[in-house]
Design a protein around this motif. Structure first.
Motif, PDB file in Angstrom:
ATOM      1  N   GLY A  10       0.816  -1.213   0.000  1.00 61.63           N
ATOM      2  CA  GLY A  10       0.000   0.000   0.000  1.00 61.63           C
ATOM      3  C   GLY A  10       0.845   1.257   0.000  1.00 61.63           C
ATOM      4  N   TRP A  11       1.947   1.224   0.760  1.00 59.01           N
ATOM      5  CA  TRP A  11       2.860   2.375   0.805  1.00 59.01           C
ATOM      6  C   TRP A  11       3.488   2.626  -0.563  1.00 59.01           C
ATOM      7  N   LYS A  12       3.910   1.558  -1.252  1.00 55.85           N
ATOM      8  CA  LYS A  12       4.485   1.710  -2.578  1.00 55.85           C
ATOM      9  C   LYS A  12       3.450   2.264  -3.560  1.00 55.85           C
ATOM     10  N   LEU A  13       2.199   1.833  -3.408  1.00 55.99           N
ATOM     11  CA  LEU A  13       1.150   2.345  -4.283  1.00 55.99           C
ATOM     12  C   LEU A  13       0.950   3.839  -4.079  1.00 55.99           C
ATOM     13  N   VAL A  14       1.004   4.273  -2.799  1.00 54.18           N
ATOM     14  CA  VAL A  14       0.871   5.708  -2.508  1.00 54.18           C
ATOM     15  C   VAL A  14       2.032   6.483  -3.113  1.00 54.18           C
ATOM     16  N   GLN A  15       3.243   5.944  -3.005  1.00 55.60           N
ATOM     17  CA  GLN A  15       4.407   6.628  -3.579  1.00 55.60           C
ATOM     18  C   GLN A  15       4.301   6.726  -5.102  1.00 55.60           C
ATOM     19  N   GLU A  16       3.830   5.668  -5.736  1.00 58.84           N
ATOM     20  CA  GLU A  16       3.679   5.712  -7.190  1.00 58.84           C
ATOM     21  C   GLU A  16       2.615   6.732  -7.605  1.00 58.84           C
ATOM     22  N   LEU A  17       1.519   6.786  -6.836  1.00 63.11           N
ATOM     23  CA  LEU A  17       0.491   7.769  -7.148  1.00 63.11           C
ATOM     24  C   LEU A  17       1.030   9.185  -6.973  1.00 63.11           C
ATOM     25  N   GLU A  18       1.782   9.404  -5.885  1.00 59.32           N
ATOM     26  CA  GLU A  18       2.353  10.738  -5.643  1.00 59.32           C
ATOM     27  C   GLU A  18       3.318  11.126  -6.757  1.00 59.32           C
ATOM     28  N   GLN A  19       4.120  10.151  -7.228  1.00 58.58           N
ATOM     29  CA  GLN A  19       5.055  10.436  -8.319  1.00 58.58           C
ATOM     30  C   GLN A  19       4.298  10.710  -9.618  1.00 58.58           C
ATOM     31  N   GLY A 364      16.999  36.206 -20.481  1.00 59.41           N
ATOM     32  CA  GLY A 364      16.357  36.126 -19.173  1.00 59.41           C
ATOM     33  C   GLY A 364      15.725  34.765 -18.990  1.00 59.41           C
ATOM     34  N   ALA A 365      14.730  34.691 -18.119  1.00 57.75           N
ATOM     35  CA  ALA A 365      14.098  33.411 -17.824  1.00 57.75           C
ATOM     36  C   ALA A 365      12.665  33.644 -17.398  1.00 57.75           C
ATOM     37  N   VAL A 366      11.838  32.637 -17.648  1.00 57.73           N
ATOM     38  CA  VAL A 366      10.462  32.600 -17.148  1.00 57.73           C
ATOM     39  C   VAL A 366      10.428  31.590 -16.016  1.00 57.73           C
ATOM     40  N   ILE A 367       9.949  32.024 -14.876  1.00 59.82           N
ATOM     41  CA  ILE A 367       9.838  31.163 -13.700  1.00 59.82           C
ATOM     42  C   ILE A 367       8.364  30.991 -13.393  1.00 59.82           C
ATOM     43  N   ALA A 368       7.907  29.737 -13.413  1.00 57.68           N
ATOM     44  CA  ALA A 368       6.513  29.420 -13.097  1.00 57.68           C
ATOM     45  C   ALA A 368       6.481  28.584 -11.830  1.00 57.68           C
ATOM     46  N   GLN A 369       5.536  28.918 -10.982  1.00 60.29           N
ATOM     47  CA  GLN A 369       5.455  28.248  -9.683  1.00 60.29           C
ATOM     48  C   GLN A 369       4.007  27.879  -9.396  1.00 60.29           C
ATOM     49  N   SER A 370       3.805  26.641  -8.961  1.00 55.16           N
ATOM     50  CA  SER A 370       2.473  26.150  -8.617  1.00 55.16           C
ATOM     51  C   SER A 370       2.525  25.595  -7.208  1.00 55.16           C
ATOM     52  N   ALA A 371       1.648  26.062  -6.352  1.00 56.78           N
ATOM     53  CA  ALA A 371       1.587  25.612  -4.963  1.00 56.78           C
ATOM     54  C   ALA A 371       0.295  24.850  -4.746  1.00 56.78           C
ATOM     55  N   THR A 372       0.387  23.657  -4.175  1.00 54.81           N
ATOM     56  CA  THR A 372      -0.781  22.831  -3.906  1.00 54.81           C
ATOM     57  C   THR A 372      -0.683  22.275  -2.504  1.00 54.81           C
ATOM     58  N   ASP A 373      -1.787  21.703  -2.054  1.00 53.87           N
ATOM     59  CA  ASP A 373      -1.822  21.067  -0.743  1.00 53.87           C
ATOM     60  C   ASP A 373      -1.052  19.759  -0.832  1.00 53.87           C
ATOM     61  N   GLY A 374       0.032  19.651  -0.065  1.00 50.23           N
ATOM     62  CA  GLY A 374       0.888  18.475  -0.147  1.00 50.23           C
ATOM     63  C   GLY A 374       0.185  17.184   0.210  1.00 50.23           C
ATOM     64  N   LEU A 375      -0.754  17.255   1.145  1.00 51.53           N
ATOM     65  CA  LEU A 375      -1.450  16.036   1.531  1.00 51.53           C
ATOM     66  C   LEU A 375      -2.350  15.527   0.418  1.00 51.53           C
ATOM     67  N   LEU A 376      -2.796  16.426  -0.484  1.00 51.11           N
ATOM     68  CA  LEU A 376      -3.605  15.975  -1.611  1.00 51.11           C
ATOM     69  C   LEU A 376      -2.761  15.195  -2.598  1.00 51.11           C
ATOM     70  N   LEU A 377      -1.449  15.471  -2.617  1.00 48.33           N
ATOM     71  CA  LEU A 377      -0.572  14.723  -3.500  1.00 48.33           C
ATOM     72  C   LEU A 377      -0.284  13.330  -2.968  1.00 48.33           C
ATOM     73  N   VAL A 378      -0.481  13.099  -1.702  1.00 45.82           N
ATOM     74  CA  VAL A 378      -0.137  11.811  -1.109  1.00 45.82           C
ATOM     75  C   VAL A 378      -1.134  10.744  -1.530  1.00 45.82           C
ATOM     76  N   THR A 379      -2.395  10.942  -1.296  1.00 46.38           N
ATOM     77  CA  THR A 379      -3.393   9.917  -1.557  1.00 46.38           C
ATOM     78  C   THR A 379      -4.767  10.541  -1.511  1.00 46.38           C
ATOM     79  N   ASN A 380      -5.744   9.831  -2.039  1.00 47.48           N
ATOM     80  CA  ASN A 380      -7.119  10.245  -1.859  1.00 47.48           C
ATOM     81  C   ASN A 380      -7.708   9.485  -0.684  1.00 47.48           C
ATOM     82  N   ARG A 381      -8.998   9.660  -0.453  1.00 48.78           N
ATOM     83  CA  ARG A 381      -9.611   9.071   0.734  1.00 48.78           C
ATOM     84  C   ARG A 381      -9.546   7.544   0.716  1.00 48.78           C
TER      85      ARG A 381
END
Length: 682
Positions: A10-19, A364-381
């Motif tokens: 289950g832990w490996k599945l969560v890591q694969e989903l997060e990746q 020069g350079a273009v810098i793009a940044q996206s911020a999300t809730d880290g716990l949402l990246l871990v797993t769903n319910r």
């Protein structure tokens, strides 16, 4: 351990989903940044292509700063333009700000040799100072104030403004305005431990203004004994004139609006020049500061994300300069991706940097940044429920196995302890635990009970056998003795006389055996009727050793006794008899040339008599049986019979005194030692 595969999978599945989620977000953000970098409007491409070499970003001040030499009301006070002298001893950081169309400068100078205005001496323009770029030339014999200060030039469509700033002490400044200057200016000089600070409010700021600044440091040269002083310079002023110009550049508002329309609502985009100064900003994304996360949630995410995520604080809302190293990589044509996690919240930030190429040159350079809730990246319910369910099942199963193993181990330990106690001599056989249990351990307990009862009955039989045999053999021995005595009085030939002598010798050996068995029986009765008294055990051992030396002349019998008396409550005759048996055993096991040692030791609560001899060794497998009745392991020495009752008598005496007796082989096979331990009474 096998059940741990469930939560591990289950832990490996969560890591694969997060990746997977990370890869998707990286691809999306990189695509967005590339599109922005390739579709910058032409007028801004031209501005970037023909931008001046050096620019100073003018930040928008939220309020009019207080002119007091402190930078607490300057946003991003640590992001300024750095200036330094050739030798690196003089340096300065310059900030520029705009509020209501007025220009403000904040200059922090690091000066190791402070010399302020008001000094009597003046500095002459020498050839060395010409090379440093201070004066017009030595031939002009131009003189400058002999103090530290700042020379400032501002070029705008309104004209050229010049300021020469020196101060005798901290406080408000009265600026020295050179020719061509107009408007009003004010400032404040603040001394610091490492130099000084200047905060200036200058005349109205015109569009596309340029700045040239020179930081002057006047210092005494310890190698020069004349009245002249040295001068070092940091900045862009050369020969009292602007050597090069620094462009004052505000944020490109129109381009910022274009970036805001182009970028996704969940990301923030910056356009920066080659030095990392922000040219345009799309504004902060809509994620906000993120929800608070507990330390356990942050730890779980760190375990899932591993080393792919760095710990960093959330970026500031209005960034003036971006100098995290990504711009340098972009200027070399390299794209970069960085994941960071906030220290106190669940926000995880993905930052990508893409170079901006215009007409074959990276500008020069273009810098793009996206911020999300880290716990949402871990797993769903559902995945969270799966992970915690498998963990709960695993821990529940492990707990059940631990309880079963612990209960089984305790039952076995109880049975083992009860059997060990029942095997000790003198302990009445009690009912073993687990007798009534109906499992395998109960069956084992019942079988052990039967075995121990049989062993106890057999031991009791052996203990009484000597007494029974001695009683039964006395009458036939007496008849045999009387018959042999009568036969000895008759006239016999030599051959018959020889047989008679051999019969008498055998009878004597049988009588000795009967006497030994009777002695053990009598001793058991004597123990019950023994006289107990408080005696000096040291004196008792000393008298016994003297007797042994007279009985065994020529034998080496050593004794080691404490210097003081040792009184214990005992039966002295019984102890002497037990010591006789130990010494007799040592004599029978050794040759005349071998040594016998007797040592008396005293501890806090016991007295130990040790009898050791050299030249013999006990078999390891029979050491626990030495003190049983009718057990003898000695080699046949001499004519006296050995029934194994001597050490049995020693054990009876020791048990009667509440002590114990042990035997062991000395280290290195140097001999055998018997230890008789008795309780000590004062």
């Amino acid at each position: 351990m096998f059940t741990l595969l469930l939560p591990w999978s289950g832990w490996k599945l969560v890591q694969e989903l997060e990746q997977f989620l990370r890869d998707a977000q990286e691809t999306k953000l990189l695509t967005q940044a590339r599109v922005v970098a390739r579709s910058i409007p032409l007028q801004y491409q031209s501005r970037m292509l023909f931008a001046p070499d050096r620019t100073l970003r003018v930040r928008e001040l939220p309020n009019t700063p207080i002119i007091d030499g402190y930078n607490y009301d300057w946003p991003d006070a640590g992001q300024g333009m750095d200036l330094a002298s050739a030798d690196g001893l003089l340096s300065a950081s310059v900030l520029a700000g705009d509020h209501a169309g007025q220009l403000f400068l904040f200059i922090e100078v690091y000066d190791p040799t402070p010399i302020r205005a008001g000094s009597i001496r003046e500095v002459f323009i020498t050839e060395e100072s010409i090379r440093e770029g201070i004066g017009q030339g030595a031939e002009q014999d131009q003189r400058l104030p002999a103090s530290d200060g700042v020379v400032l030039f501002i070029r705008s469509p309104r004209g050229l403004q010049q300021f020469r700033i020196h101060s005798e002490a901290p406080g408000p400044l009265q600026l020295q305005v050179g020719q061509g200057s107009d408007g009003q200016a004010s400032g404040y000089w603040l001394e610091t431990e490492k130099g000084y600070r200047l905060e200036l409010a200058l005349p109205a700021l015109a569009a596309n203004a340029d700045l040239s600044i020179g930081i002057i440091d006047v210092y005494d040269d310890p190698a020069d004994h004349s009245d002249q002083r040295g001068v070092r310079l940091a900045g862009t002023v050369r020969q009292n004139r602007p050597g090069s110009w620094i462009s004052l550049q505000s944020q490109w508002t129109d381009l910022s609006a274009w970036l805001s329309e182009t970028s996704s609502g969940l990301s923030q985009t910056w356009l920066v020049d080659g030095q990392g100064w922000v040219l345009a900003d799309s504004g902060r994304n809509s994620v906000g500061d993120g929800q608070a996360a507990s330390w356990a949630q942050r730890l779980i995410y760190r375990l899932v994300a591993g080393s792919r995520t760095q710990i960093a604080e959330l970026p500031q809302e209005n960034r003036i300069q971006i100098d995290d190293g990504s711009v340098l990589r972009a200027m070399s044509g390299e794209e970069s991706i960085l994941w960071t996690q906030d220290l106190s919240t669940a926000v995880v930030t993905n930052t990508v940097t893409v170079p901006v190429e215009i007409e074959g040159r990276i500008m020069g350079a273009v810098i793009a940044q996206s911020a999300t809730d880290g716990l949402l990246l871990v797993t769903n319910r559902a995945l969270g429920r799966l992970l915690f369910t498998t963990l709960a099942l695993t821990f529940g199963l492990a707990l059940g196995l631990w309880y079963f193993a612990t209960r089984l181990s305790r039952r076995v330990s109880r049975l083992s302890s009860a059997v060990s106690v029942a095997m000790h001599d003198g302990v009445e056989l009690q009912e073993l635990p687990l007798i009534s249990d109906r499992d395998e351990l109960g069956e084992l307990s019942r079988n052990n009970q039967k075995l121990l009862r049989a062993v106890a009955e057999y031991n009791q039989y052996l203990q009484t056998l000597a007494g029974k045999l001695s009683h039964e053999l006395k009458t036939p021995l007496a008849i045999t003795r009387s018959s042999l005595d009568n036969l000895a009085e008759e006239k016999l030939d030599s051959r018959s006389r020889q047989f008679l002598v051999r019969a008498q010798e055998g009878l004597e050996r049988q009588s000795a055996i009967v006497r030994a068995m009777s002695e053990a029986n009598r001793l058991e009765q004597a123990i019950k009727a023994a006289d107990w008294e408080r005696a000096d055990i040291a004196a008792l051992v000393r008298r016994c050793v003297e007797g042994y030396r007279s009985v065994y002349p020529g034998r080496d019998i050593a004794v080691n006794l404490p210097g003081n008396s040792l009184f214990i409550r005992c039966a002295p005759d019984l102890l002497a008899q037990a010591l006789d048996k130990l010494v007799d055993n040592a004599v029978s096991l050794t040759h005349d040339s071998e040594r016998i040692a007797i040592r008396l030791e005293s501890a806090s609560n016991e007295v130990v008599i040790r009898v050791s001899n050299s030249g013999s060794r006990l078999p390891d497998e029979y050491q626990d049986r030495l003190f049983d009745s009718l057990v003898s392991l000695r080699e046949k020495r001499g004519r006296a019979p050995h029934l194994g009752l001597g050490l049995y008598i020693v054990r009876l005496v020791t048990m009667a005194h509440g002590g114990s007796v042990t035997a062991r082989n000395l280290p290195g096979d140097l001999g055998v030692e018997f230890s008789l331990t008795l309780p000590h009474s004062q």
